[in-house]
Design a protein around this motif. Structure first.
Motif, PDB file in Angstrom:
ATOM      1  N   GLU A  74       0.809  -1.214   0.000  1.00  0.00           N
ATOM      2  CA  GLU A  74       0.000   0.000   0.000  1.00  0.00           C
ATOM      3  C   GLU A  74       0.847   1.272   0.000  1.00  0.00           C
ATOM      4  OE1 GLU A  74      -2.095  -3.415   1.833  1.00  0.00           O
ATOM      5  OE2 GLU A  74      -0.199  -2.407   2.267  1.00  0.00           O
ATOM      6  N   HIS A  75       2.042   1.190   0.623  1.00  0.00           N
ATOM      7  CA  HIS A  75       2.960   2.336   0.658  1.00  0.00           C
ATOM      8  C   HIS A  75       4.278   1.848   1.246  1.00  0.00           C
ATOM      9  CE1 HIS A  75       4.644   6.292   1.219  1.00  0.00           C
ATOM     10  NE2 HIS A  75       3.556   6.870   0.729  1.00  0.00           N
ATOM     11  N   LEU A  78       5.261   2.347   4.919  1.00  0.00           N
ATOM     12  CA  LEU A  78       4.609   1.606   5.987  1.00  0.00           C
ATOM     13  C   LEU A  78       5.464   0.444   6.504  1.00  0.00           C
ATOM     14  CD1 LEU A  78       0.937   1.439   4.651  1.00  0.00           C
ATOM     15  CD2 LEU A  78       1.709   2.634   6.711  1.00  0.00           C
ATOM     16  N   GLN A 342      -5.075   5.596   2.459  1.00  0.00           N
ATOM     17  CA  GLN A 342      -4.104   5.683   3.552  1.00  0.00           C
ATOM     18  C   GLN A 342      -4.801   6.168   4.815  1.00  0.00           C
ATOM     19  OE1 GLN A 342      -1.332   4.309   3.080  1.00  0.00           O
ATOM     20  NE2 GLN A 342      -1.279   4.247   0.851  1.00  0.00           N
ATOM     21  N   THR A 391      -0.019  10.234   6.131  1.00  0.00           N
ATOM     22  CA  THR A 391      -1.240  10.022   6.904  1.00  0.00           C
ATOM     23  C   THR A 391      -1.786  11.326   7.494  1.00  0.00           C
ATOM     24  OG1 THR A 391      -0.172   9.606   9.043  1.00  0.00           O
ATOM     25  CG2 THR A 391      -0.359   7.734   7.526  1.00  0.00           C
TER      26      THR A 391
END
Length: 397
Positions: A74-75, A78, A342, A391
């Protein structure tokens, strides 16, 4: 009762419980329970407030198992958060004597340049993660339950991956928080937050007011009811289990470890095999904005019907044949989703009395313990150990 749950009764909204604290944590799902644990172990006077009972089925933190992986497609940023979360899961296990993690390994399957495998490979390369790449034939030998694999699809195996246990994690974190001095109110609905001078007034449905220095809101699907203006929508996601038509070793978690599999057409199948002593295979579809409906958490229909698993069932005959088209068990899960998928973690509008942590977007459970630590840092005015600017609650403005 002994152990970490010994003092976790349903403490309702009554006059004999705490009226003041340094910090209130509203919402004791996985993120809120972890935040309460981290705050309490730092010596901060904290009270946790949960609208329902602990480890309830109304929000996002239930369903008996959650995928854990550090190859965060997702990123890439992370990854350090996931690694820290794994270390904190070990710490929570040690503190409470509770098993909270099943080391099954994790597998990401699909085309090499696809969203699932491509994202996992980027994260692994950027952070030097230990992974193994399997071609289609090797993947079929390793996990024979997977069928219908197109040419060019590969598997990325992360040995450090596995399953976290959501209900057990919440109970353990809240138990550890209480052991460190936190107070807990369950069956207590927060209706409003009032920021008055140096204090925050936390209003409950019973007409009670708690006064605290700061409030942390981890209310999941109900976050924007208490903190309006955040770009969140609530998604109703069915969770489904299947009993194989014939008992077969192919469907055990040892041969069918936790996985995400990108299918032709873009749908993503996820799940894992039967756990020791169990008989059910957990399988589902990632939403991708196509299959699940946006709902109001106050009026959502919790009943289930064939429409909840019909798209998934249409895939299973060719992808995981042998589990049958009809689930043995179905529940309805809710989660909050942001436009970019996110999280939202920080102080909206720079409010010194408020920290929010939400918008899990269906991939946040694996980061629960690490997010609890990040929240505690924010409360104390410390810079979190990981760059989490993506975020920021203000990024959509």
């Amino acid at each position: 009762m002994t152990g970490p749950d010994a003092d976790i009764a349903h403490t309702a909204d009554t006059a004999d419980t705490v009226d003041t604290a340094d910090v209130a944590v509203v919402g004791l799902g996985a993120w809120g329970a972890s935040a309460l644990w981290q705050l309490a172990r730092r010596g901060i006077r904290a009270v946790g407030i949960e609208r329902y009972g602990l480890a309830n089925i109304n929000g996002s933190s239930h369903g008996e198992s959650r995928m854990f992986r550090t190859a965060c497609l997702e990123h890439p940023a992370l990854v350090p958060l996931a690694q820290r979360s794994r270390a904190l899961w070990r710490q929570l296990e040690n503190e409470t004597g509770t098993r909270l993690f099943e080391p099954t390994g994790a597998m990401l399957i699909g085309p090499e340049d696809g969203r699932i495998v491509g994202g996992a490979l980027r994260a692994a390369r950027e952070h030097g993660l230990d992974i193994e790449v399997l071609d289609r034939d090797a993947l079929r030998r390793r996990c024979p339950a997977h069928e219908g694999l197109p040419q060019g699809h590969i598997g990325v195996v992360e040995p450090a991956g596995g399953l976290t246990l959501p209900e057990a994690t919440i109970r353990a974190a809240v138990g550890a928080a209480r052991a460190a001095g936190a107070r807990v109110l369950t069956d207590t609905r927060v209706t409003a937050l009032e920021f008055t001078g140096p204090d925050v007034a936390v209003h409950t449905a019973a007409g009670r007011v708690l006064r605290v220095g700061q409030v942390v809101v981890c209310a999941g699907p109900w976050l924007d009811q208490l903190v309006p203006g955040l770009p969140l929508e609530v998604v109703r996601m069915p969770t489904t289990w299947f009993t194989p038509e014939v008992p077969d070793e192919r469907f055990t978690v040892g041969r069918l470890p936790v996985f995400m599999r990108e299918l032709d057409g873009g749908d993503v199948l996820w799940g894992h095999g039967t756990l020791p002593g169990g008989t059910e295979v957990k399988l589902g579809l990632e939403d991708g904005g196509k299959h699940f409906r946006v709902v109001d958490p106050e009026t959502v229909d919790r009943s289930v019907a064939p429409a909840d698993w019909s798209v998934l069932a249409g895939h299973l005959a060719t992808t995981v044949p042998g589990v049958g088209p009809d689930p043995s068990r179905v529940t309805a899960n809710l989660y909050a989703r942001t436009p970019d998928g996110q999280f939202v973690i920080g102080r909206p509008r720079g409010n010194p009395g408020l920290v929010v942590a939400g918008g899990c977007s269906s991939h946040g459970f694996k980061h629960s313990t690490g997010i609890g630590e990040v929240v505690a840092d924010l409360v104390q005015g410390k810079e979190p150990a990981f760059p989490l600017g993506f975020t920021d609650p203000h990024r959509f403005e």
